[in-house]
Scaffold this motif. Structure first.
Motif, PDB file in Angstrom:
ATOM      1  N   GLN A   1      41.610 -53.832 -53.334  1.00  0.00           N
ATOM      2  CA  GLN A   1      40.463 -52.944 -53.141  1.00  0.00           C
ATOM      3  C   GLN A   1      40.818 -51.924 -52.072  1.00  0.00           C
ATOM      4  OE1 GLN A   1      37.227 -52.715 -54.672  1.00  0.00           O
ATOM      5  NE2 GLN A   1      37.521 -50.776 -53.591  1.00  0.00           N
TER       6      GLN A   1
ATOM      7  N   ALA B   1      32.195 -52.258 -55.842  1.00  0.00           N
ATOM      8  CA  ALA B   1      33.564 -52.077 -56.313  1.00  0.00           C
ATOM      9  C   ALA B   1      34.372 -53.363 -56.185  1.00  0.00           C
ATOM     10  CB  ALA B   1      34.233 -50.942 -55.541  1.00  0.00           C
ATOM     11  N   TYR B   2      34.273 -54.003 -55.023  1.00  0.00           N
ATOM     12  CA  TYR B   2      35.092 -55.197 -54.774  1.00  0.00           C
ATOM     13  C   TYR B   2      34.765 -56.321 -55.746  1.00  0.00           C
ATOM     14  CZ  TYR B   2      37.401 -59.039 -52.365  1.00  0.00           C
ATOM     15  OH  TYR B   2      38.207 -60.114 -52.063  1.00  0.00           O
TER      16      TYR B   2
ATOM     17  N   ARG C   1      36.993 -53.008 -58.962  1.00  0.00           N
ATOM     18  CA  ARG C   1      37.980 -52.737 -57.904  1.00  0.00           C
ATOM     19  C   ARG C   1      38.366 -51.251 -57.822  1.00  0.00           C
ATOM     20  NH1 ARG C   1      40.640 -57.214 -55.502  1.00  0.00           N
ATOM     21  NH2 ARG C   1      39.040 -58.823 -55.350  1.00  0.00           N
TER      22      ARG C   1
ATOM     23  N   VAL D   1      41.905 -56.265 -49.382  1.00  0.00           N
ATOM     24  CA  VAL D   1      41.253 -54.996 -49.059  1.00  0.00           C
ATOM     25  C   VAL D   1      42.192 -54.169 -48.195  1.00  0.00           C
ATOM     26  CG1 VAL D   1      39.373 -53.907 -47.787  1.00  0.00           C
ATOM     27  CG2 VAL D   1      38.905 -55.865 -49.264  1.00  0.00           C
TER      28      VAL D   1
END
Length: 418
Positions: free
Chosen positions: A90, A334-335, A339, A375
């Motif tokens: 991410q 998104a995560y 992603r 991340v």
């Protein structure tokens, strides 16, 4: 030096339902990754690098010595390549338009924040922020009078502070991109009316102001900026997110690799336009509303206070919490799903009591505090490096995922066929 007195802004619509969102403007900076310095007072050097007795390195002065080749940029992430079936990382990219320090301590504040939380960022430097106002007639903006600028010029002591923070930002691993110069968003001189040749003239002047600041200021005893800007500059964001269509042919001819000027983006995996990676600001959830908002501080402000930058302070706590929650919701969507990289745009401004600075700080801290090893808070150029290293078929597969859409089955099943 209020941005509202020196900046014209374009209103757009973000999200599927009605909701005013203001396309980005140009203002001030940020960035850093290393150790943690303290915030300096007005007129002091920021000391934000946090670097300890770094070994001496050879430098090759360029031109009048305003810039220098000091070797490979420090603190760059390793570029890896996804294997079929591997879950994509991410990416989160914080960027700052203008990138000038005006004595309010915002540049060093966010350099320290980045250092404390392992983040790297992009600073879109406005070239005229290194040009003394006494020399403003050197600037010839397209379709505007000599010396004109909708963001004004920095005082000499602020130019020195900006230079100091830019040096530290680059040494810490952050990217120095461009926000061009005079930030024209309306009327005959608007960047939305510029031709590819106009953009070439504007870029040439921006590069000149960065690479010849010693000649223009007369400060020949100052340290150079520790990078070759001709090689460093590979991307941009236009004022008010205007004029991308005519910028891109010029950007491609110059070998630029990406642009972040599109105001109509969603949280999906990006593609190229005219051979240049397109990284638009994105529509993200806006708590309490059915519509979404563009992922930039001013766009959130425009929806909260109708573009007023000094509103009733009684509203500030709620608006701060709402802005923070919006950024966090964009990250989490998104995560937890496709992603897609998450892009956040900012300005070093004290709008509505500085609540938007607080909001982006709290959002960054929240993201870092989750402890997700997959991340990555990087710059646009670093993200571009990663994209260029990937299998095109795998990227095509990622682009099939819509906003908030999880892959069918597991990531391994979804990407193993790429």
């Amino acid at each position: 030096m209020s941005a509202m007195t020196r900046r014209a802004l374009l209103t757009t619509t973000a999200g599927a339902a009605a909701g005013a969102a203001i396309a980005g403007c140009g203002a001030q900076p940020q960035g850093k990754a290393g150790a943690a310095p303290s915030v300096q007072g007005t007129g002091q050097h920021s000391g934000a690098s946090g670097q300890q007795a770094a070994p001496a390195k050879s430098i090759r002065l360029i031109g009048d010595g305003s810039t220098a080749d000091t070797g490979p940029q420090p603190n760059q992430p390793v570029v890896d390549r996804l294997e079929p079936g591997q879950t994509p990382p991410q990416f989160v990219i914080f960027s700052w338009d203008g990138a000038g320090e005006v004595g309010n301590g915002l540049f060093p504040r966010f350099l320290k924040l980045a250092a404390d939380n392992g983040a790297l960022m992009t600073f879109n430097l406005s070239g005229i922020y290194l040009l003394p106002e006494s020399k403003k007639m050197m600037y010839a903006p397209p379709n505007s009078p000599l010396g004109a600028s909708d963001i004004g010029y920095l005082a000499d002591d602020h130019i020195r502070m900006t230079l100091d923070n830019l040096r530290q930002a680059w040494d810490a691993g952050h990217e120095i991109a461009t926000h061009f110069n005079g930030h024209f968003c309306a009327g005959r001189g608007s960047v939305g009316r510029w031709t590819p040749d106009d953009w070439k003239s504007e870029i040439d002047q921006a590069v000149s102001f960065v690479t010849q600041w010693k000649t223009n200021t007369g400060w020949h005893d100052e340290d150079p900026l520790p990078f070759d800007y001709a090689k460093e500059l590979t991307g941009s964001r236009t004022p008010c997110l205007l004029g991308q269509n005519n910028l891109l042919p010029t950007a491609a001819a110059l070998g630029w690799r990406y642009d972040t000027s599109n105001p109509g983006g969603n949280q999906v995996w990006p593609d190229k336009i005219q051979g240049v990676w397109n990284f638009p600001l994105q529509a993200i959830p806006f708590p309490g509303h059915r519509f979404e908002v563009l992922s930039m501080d001013y766009n959130i402000l425009a929806n909260q206070s109708h573009a007023a930058t000094k509103s009733d302070p009684r509203n500030y706590p709620g608006w701060r919490s709402q802005a923070t929650a919006s950024y966090i919701a964009g990250f989490e969507r998104a995560y937890e799903t496709n992603r897609a990289p998450f892009f956040i745009g900012n300005h070093f401004e004290q709008w509505n009591g500085g609540i938007y600075m607080d909001a982006v700080e709290e959002a960054l801290k929240h993201i870092a505090s989750q402890g997700h090893k997959d991340v990555r808070m990087v710059s646009f150029r670093q993200f571009t490096d990663w994209l260029d290293a990937q299998d095109p078929a795998l990227l095509d597969r990622l682009r099939t995922l819509e906003v908030g859409q999880q892959p069918t089955g597991s990531w391994q099943e979804f990407l193993v066929a790429a």
